[in-house]
Design an enzyme around this catalytic site. Structure first.
Site, PDB file in Angstrom:
ATOM      1  N   CYS A 282      45.467  39.479  45.436  1.00  8.32           N
ATOM      2  CA  CYS A 282      46.489  40.122  44.590  1.00  8.32           C
ATOM      3  C   CYS A 282      47.884  39.789  45.105  1.00  8.32           C
ATOM      4  O   CYS A 282      48.865  39.939  44.380  1.00  8.32           O
ATOM      5  CB  CYS A 282      46.259  41.618  44.475  1.00  8.32           C
ATOM      6  SG  CYS A 282      45.831  42.403  45.997  1.00  8.32           S
ATOM      7  N   GLU A 380      48.935  37.756  35.287  1.00 10.55           N
ATOM      8  CA  GLU A 380      48.135  37.494  36.484  1.00 10.55           C
ATOM      9  C   GLU A 380      46.881  36.717  36.099  1.00 10.55           C
ATOM     10  O   GLU A 380      46.150  37.115  35.196  1.00 10.55           O
ATOM     11  CB  GLU A 380      47.714  38.800  37.173  1.00 10.55           C
ATOM     12  CG  GLU A 380      46.989  38.502  38.473  1.00 10.55           C
ATOM     13  CD  GLU A 380      46.556  39.737  39.241  1.00 10.55           C
ATOM     14  OE1 GLU A 380      46.001  40.648  38.615  1.00 10.55           O
ATOM     15  OE2 GLU A 380      46.766  39.759  40.462  1.00 10.55           O
TER      16      GLU A 380
END
Ligand code: ADP
Length: 478
Positions: A282, A380
């Site tokens: 992440c 993302e």
């Protein structure tokens, strides 16, 4: 294929239903093992077992908790090669990275073994005569842990260890594709001297087991790490019933490279941050924002460096990047590569699957020269796909870095103290890196972000106490 992974509820191993394959993303013909899934009723049993175990564990001595956590940490450290191998086969991270992650999980248990002996409190003089005020921290209660697949040992460790250290009981739901690592942790915890019901593992799907966990009225707190859409949906659900939450969600982390940077170092930061662990962190640097004056030189060096990166089976020495962790994630990555082409981004490297000796989800590290408005520069991806963006100067680079809904980590490569200092202060992110990859953090300091990346108190280090305890203020008159 003889290994079968099962759930652990109220001190009993529960087989679960079916024989779901625990796939090896490097060799789809040879699964790591298989696992059974539990259902909503089993999940409710796990929460009830944790609730029943809570009154006693909440009053266990700090030494008892420290001993349990120390046992777990020591065993993980002693078995880090073996556990790292399991992780590499199940998730696809290279063996050195996997062994490093196992070691980190062990160190986290050791850290919180120490913290169990240092639970803080305060004593203050009251504003009233003859009255004492004490501020103490008590366990928050039954903690639900929903974890992702990308750090299948370290993330559960940094949630389970503080939960137990501060006297909470736990129901842990790992991601579906990493049951082996979850089972390995549960196996060690089951032999660590915990009373029955203090720690429970439930293997199963997000919509079944995950939902049964979140919806259970006896759950006191939820800690989640995963994708932003799932996290935000869970956040809304938690708000309805005023559940205490800690959410770590996505990132679209920028790495700014200024013209005065050491370019060799900047290229290494970018390659590590964007592509190591197959870009499945992440904190991955998925936006490389480079000052105009060195943009062409940086792009050329990245192309030369990526041509040397070896993609393959993570157990093979010399492999830099393992496979994408699952078929579903590979489909997502390929769809974003398509989106990059459709938006008119220029492919500088990769963009296609890689053949290996065994059938697996291998994808070449992919770099696009993109515009800030392209989907690959905004959303993302969670794969080895990065967008290279051109900036006029430092101010423009900072504006681009902050032009995102996310705010987990932001990095800058520069030799200018002035710009580094300004960036540390003005980057809208929970973590900032100077001349370092955006991914790769220490285990003893807070981890977390801002904006759509995170919600609730920070994880890790001493800051973990905020989420895993609730504060009591007591007044005494003699
Ligand atoms: P990814 O797409 O990378 O798997 P997710 O956010 O979907 O990320 O998954 C993270 C964790 O959340 C996993 O353990 C998954 O099973 C769980 N999960 C997914 N959907 C739900 C849901 N609706 N309720 C509870 N947990 C869920």
């Amino acid at each position: 294929m003889s290994r079968r992974f099962s759930s652990y509820i109220a001190g009993q191993w529960i087989e679960g239903e079916g024989g779901h394959a625990d796939e090896n993303p490097s060799d789809l013909a040879t699964p790591v093992g298989e696992y059974g899934v539990v259902d909503a009723a089993h999940t409710a049993q796990a929460v009830e077992a944790a609730a029943a175990a809570l009154p006693k564990w909440a009053f266990s001595t700090p030494q008892q908790r420290a001993d349990v956590l120390d046992f777990v940490g020591s065993e993980i450290l002693a078995r880090k090669e073996e556990l790292g191998r399991l992780l590499a086969m199940e998730e696809g991270k290279t063996l050195p990275e996997s062994i490093g992650e196992a070691a980190r999980a062990g160190q986290i248990f050791k850290f919180f073994a120490g913290e169990a002996l240092r639970i803080p409190g305060e004593k203050l003089a009251s504003t009233r005569p003859g009255v004492d005020v004490e501020i103490t921290r008590e366990p928050v209660g039954v903690v639900g842990i929903i974890a992702p697949w990308n750090f299948p040992l370290a993330i559960p460790a940094w949630k389970i260890a503080p939960a137990l250290a501060y006297g909470n009981t736990v129901v842990f739901k790992p991601a579906e594709i990493v049951p082996g690592c979850a089972w390995a942790l549960a196996d060690i915890l089951s032999r660590a001297g915990l009373p029955e019901g203090v720690f429970n593992l439930v293997l199963g799907g997000g919509r079944t087991v995950g939902q049964a966990l979140v919806a259970h009225p006896r759950l006191d707190a939820l800690t989640f790490t995963g994708s932003a859409p799932t996290g935000h949906a869970l956040l809304r659900q938690a708000a309805e019933r005023a559940l205490k939450v800690q959410m770590e969600m996505g990132g679209k982390n920028p790495l700014v490279v200024l013209a005065d940077a050491d370019l060799d170092k900047a290229v290494e930061c970018a390659v590590n941050g964007a592509y190591f662990s197959t870009g499945q962190r992440c904190t991955a640097s998925s936006r490389l924002i480079v000052e105009n004056a060195v943009y062409d030189e940086f792009a050329a060096r990245m192309q030369a460096r990526l041509a040397k990166v070896r993609v393959g089976d993570p157990l093979e020495p010399g492999v830099d990047i393992g496979p994408v962790a699952s078929g579903a994630q590979l489909d997502t990555d390929l769809a974003y590569i398509e989106a990059g082409h459709a938006d008119g981004a220029e492919l500088l490297a990769g963009g296609e699957q890689v053949e290996w000796k065994t059938p697996g989800h291998f994808l070449a590290p992919t770099l696009f020269a993109a515009k800030p408005s392209d989907r690959i520069a905004r959303e993302e991806i969670f794969g080895p796909v990065a967008a290279l963006l051109r900036a006029d100067d430092y101010e423009h680079a900072l504006a681009l870095a902050n032009d995102t809904e996310f705010g987990l980590c932001a990095g800058i490569c520069t030799n200018s103290l002035k710009h580094a200092t300004h960036f540390k202060r003005n980057a809208q992110a929970g973590m900032v890196m100077v001349n370092l990859p955006t991914a790769g953090v220490d285990p003893h300091v807070p981890f977390g972000g801002r904006k759509a990346s995170s919600y609730g108190p920070r994880e890790q280090g001493r800051y973990a106490v905020e989420f895993y305890t609730t504060v009591k203020t007591a007044y005494t008159s003699a």
